[in-house]
Scaffold this active site. Structure first.
Site, mmCIF file in Angstrom:
data_model
loop_
_atom_site.group_PDB
_atom_site.id
_atom_site.type_symbol
_atom_site.label_atom_id
_atom_site.label_comp_id
_atom_site.label_asym_id
_atom_site.label_seq_id
_atom_site.Cartn_x
_atom_site.Cartn_y
_atom_site.Cartn_z
ATOM 1 N N ALA A 49 0.835 -1.201 0.000
ATOM 2 C CA ALA A 49 0.000 0.000 0.000
ATOM 3 C C ALA A 49 0.866 1.246 0.000
ATOM 4 C CB ALA A 49 -0.900 0.022 1.240
ATOM 5 N N TYR A 73 -6.634 8.293 1.889
ATOM 6 C CA TYR A 73 -6.106 6.989 2.325
ATOM 7 C C TYR A 73 -7.206 6.174 3.009
ATOM 8 C CZ TYR A 73 -3.568 3.721 5.417
ATOM 9 O OH TYR A 73 -3.144 2.603 6.107
HETATM 10 N N1 LIG Z 1 2.026 0.701 10.139
HETATM 11 C C1 LIG Z 1 0.819 0.961 10.655
HETATM 12 O O1 LIG Z 1 0.683 1.500 11.754
HETATM 13 C C2 LIG Z 1 -0.426 0.565 9.873
HETATM 14 C C3 LIG Z 1 -1.673 0.874 10.423
HETATM 15 C C4 LIG Z 1 -2.828 0.513 9.720
HETATM 16 C C5 LIG Z 1 -2.716 -0.137 8.507
HETATM 17 N N2 LIG Z 1 -1.492 -0.413 7.991
HETATM 18 C C6 LIG Z 1 -1.426 -1.093 6.689
HETATM 19 O O2 LIG Z 1 -0.549 -2.220 6.806
HETATM 20 C C7 LIG Z 1 0.096 -2.443 5.544
HETATM 21 C C8 LIG Z 1 1.598 -2.529 5.725
HETATM 22 O O3 LIG Z 1 2.068 -1.292 6.264
HETATM 23 P P1 LIG Z 1 3.582 -1.061 6.696
HETATM 24 O O4 LIG Z 1 3.555 -0.129 7.849
HETATM 25 O O5 LIG Z 1 4.289 -2.363 6.786
HETATM 26 O O6 LIG Z 1 4.099 -0.242 5.431
HETATM 27 P P2 LIG Z 1 5.405 -0.393 4.519
HETATM 28 O O7 LIG Z 1 5.481 0.843 3.684
HETATM 29 O O8 LIG Z 1 6.590 -0.745 5.349
HETATM 30 O O9 LIG Z 1 5.027 -1.641 3.602
HETATM 31 C C9 LIG Z 1 4.293 -1.511 2.406
HETATM 32 C C10 LIG Z 1 4.996 -2.356 1.367
HETATM 33 O O10 LIG Z 1 4.245 -2.285 0.151
HETATM 34 C C11 LIG Z 1 5.154 -2.085 -0.938
HETATM 35 N N3 LIG Z 1 4.426 -1.394 -2.002
HETATM 36 C C12 LIG Z 1 3.970 -0.126 -1.985
HETATM 37 N N4 LIG Z 1 3.360 0.173 -3.144
HETATM 38 C C13 LIG Z 1 3.416 -0.952 -3.922
HETATM 39 C C14 LIG Z 1 2.969 -1.283 -5.226
HETATM 40 N N5 LIG Z 1 2.340 -0.384 -6.000
HETATM 41 N N6 LIG Z 1 3.218 -2.521 -5.693
HETATM 42 C C15 LIG Z 1 3.868 -3.447 -4.942
HETATM 43 N N7 LIG Z 1 4.321 -3.186 -3.699
HETATM 44 C C16 LIG Z 1 4.095 -1.952 -3.195
HETATM 45 C C17 LIG Z 1 6.291 -1.284 -0.352
HETATM 46 O O11 LIG Z 1 7.503 -1.371 -1.092
HETATM 47 C C18 LIG Z 1 6.411 -1.891 1.047
HETATM 48 O O12 LIG Z 1 7.293 -3.001 1.048
HETATM 49 C C19 LIG Z 1 -0.383 -1.322 4.617
HETATM 50 O O13 LIG Z 1 -1.471 -1.801 3.871
HETATM 51 C C20 LIG Z 1 -0.848 -0.248 5.579
HETATM 52 O O14 LIG Z 1 -1.815 0.596 4.995
HETATM 53 C C21 LIG Z 1 -0.345 -0.074 8.641
#
Ligand SMILES: NC(=O)c1ccc[n+]([C@@H]2O[C@H](COP(=O)([O-])OP(=O)(O)OC[C@H]3O[C@@H](n4cnc5c(N)ncnc54)[C@H](O)[C@@H]3O)[C@@H](O)[C@H]2O)c1
Length: 315
Positions: free
Chosen positions: A77, A145
């Site tokens: 994402a 978002y």
């Molecule tokens: N971190 C938080 O507190 C939190 C809270 C709620 C929801 N989320 C959700 O959890 C998920 C993971 O979040 P995270 O914190 O590990 O983020 P992160 O940015 O570390 O991981 C996201 C990964 O997705 C990859 N990515 C992004 N765009 C892409 C695309 N177009 N094609 C292929 N890969 C792509 C990135 O390279 C990355 O490895 C996300 O969906 C995020 O919205 C996270």
């Protein structure tokens, strides 16, 4: 032990890489789909296969269908609320088009795999909801978002009803832990840990009384795996139900890091949400989920990870 492929999109990222570790330990054959835009190649655990693709690209459905996965975790994402406000179309391209390409690939696939999707519990509910917030509270996101995450849940519901692809939407609270990017906007535990180890001031918006529900990444991975193993359906909050204010969080990080950092209050951010915590009764009941890492233990692991990694990683 599952014989078919388990796809983890975003498996090179913060939460995804921990999830891949857990799946490999359980014997899954894991394929990571990631464009490495914020994820890191070196974070993809050895033992998982990485396919470097942008999910929003046109070739994604074909690649996905050919994998014939038995299980899919969709974490990839664009996760910055601020970026989504500045560029809603970019956010939609990754968070909506990316999801649709994945789902079209699964629709064409020989299997009908279960999908576990990482939604948000922080950006999906409207203002004025009960705290801690249950899943049936009014969903009224105020950022592109949040709109994209809610829309994704509706699309997943469509694919379930019409194409028989089952899904669970895991609405995550504020996730923290080792490997979180300390340069992002949202990872406040990572930002504070990094600065505390440098004895730099920790910046707090406004009075610092605003609360969040901080959940350790290991507990989030446990919830995601449980959702898959129980073939759970629908939306689940994943957090701790505990509200922690920013002042308390900062003081906890400073104490654990044995830091001399000062807390520096700056002007409050207009419109910033004042309180957030998720009701996790449903995940407890249906998934048997119970977060096991309290804030002090989680911050300790996070600070120690940053202490070790900072000697090798440039800041
Ligand atoms: N971190 C938080 O507190 C939190 C809270 C709620 C929801 N989320 C959700 O959890 C998920 C993971 O979040 P995270 O914190 O590990 O983020 P992160 O940015 O570390 O991981 C996201 C990964 O997705 C990859 N990515 C992004 N765009 C892409 C695309 N177009 N094609 C292929 N890969 C792509 C990135 O390279 C990355 O490895 C996300 O969906 C995020 O919205 C996270």
């Amino acid at each position: 032990m599952p014989k078919s492929t388990t796809i983890v999109t975003g498996g090179a990222g913060f939460i995804g890489s921990h999830l891949v570790d857990a799946l490999l330990a359980k014997g899954h054959a894991v394929v990571v789909l990631d464009d490495l835009s914020t994820g890191k190649r070196e974070q993809v655990p050895t033992g998982a296969r990485l396919i470097e693709i942008d999910l929003a690209d046109a070739e994604t459905p074909k690649i996905v269908s050919e994998l014939s996965a038995g299980l899919v975790f969709h974490l990839a994402a664009q996760k910055s609320v601020r970026t989504s406000v500045d560029n809603p179309a970019l956010d939609a391209r990754i968070n909506i088009q990316g999801l649709l390409n994945l789902m079209e690939g699964l629709r064409a696939s020989a299997n009908k795999p279960q999908v576990v999707f990482t939604s948000t519990g922080g950006a999906i509910y409207g203002d004025g909801v009960a705290i801690p917030t249950p899943e049936d509270a009014l969903a009224k996101p105020i950022s592109p978002y949040g709109v994209a995450k809610l829309s994704s849940e509706h699309y997943l519901d469509y694919y379930q009803q019409i194409h028989g692809i089952q899904y669970a939407a895991m609405r995550l609270a504020n996730v923290y832990g080792p490997r979180q990017d300390p340069k992002g906007e949202a990872g406040v535990v990572a930002i504070f840990s990094n600065r505390a180890l440098d004895n730099k001031a920790l910046t707090i918006n406004g009075a610092g009384t605003q609360t969040r529900d901080y959940v350790f990444v290991g507990d989030v991975v446990d919830a995601l795996v449980r959702a898959a193993e129980k073939k759970a359906q629908g939306a689940f909050n994943v957090g701790t139900s505990i509200e922690t204010d920013v002042n308390t969080l900062a003081a906890t990080v400073v104490a654990i890091a044995k830091s001399s950092s000062q807390l520096e209050h700056i002007a409050a951010k207009p419109g910033e949400q004042q309180r957030s915590a998720l009701d996790i009764s449903k995940a407890k009941k249906v998934l048997g989920f119970s977060p096991s890492t309290d804030l002090a233990a989680g911050v300790r692991q996070t600070v120690e990870w940053f202490r070790e990694s900072l000697s090798t990683v440039s800041r």
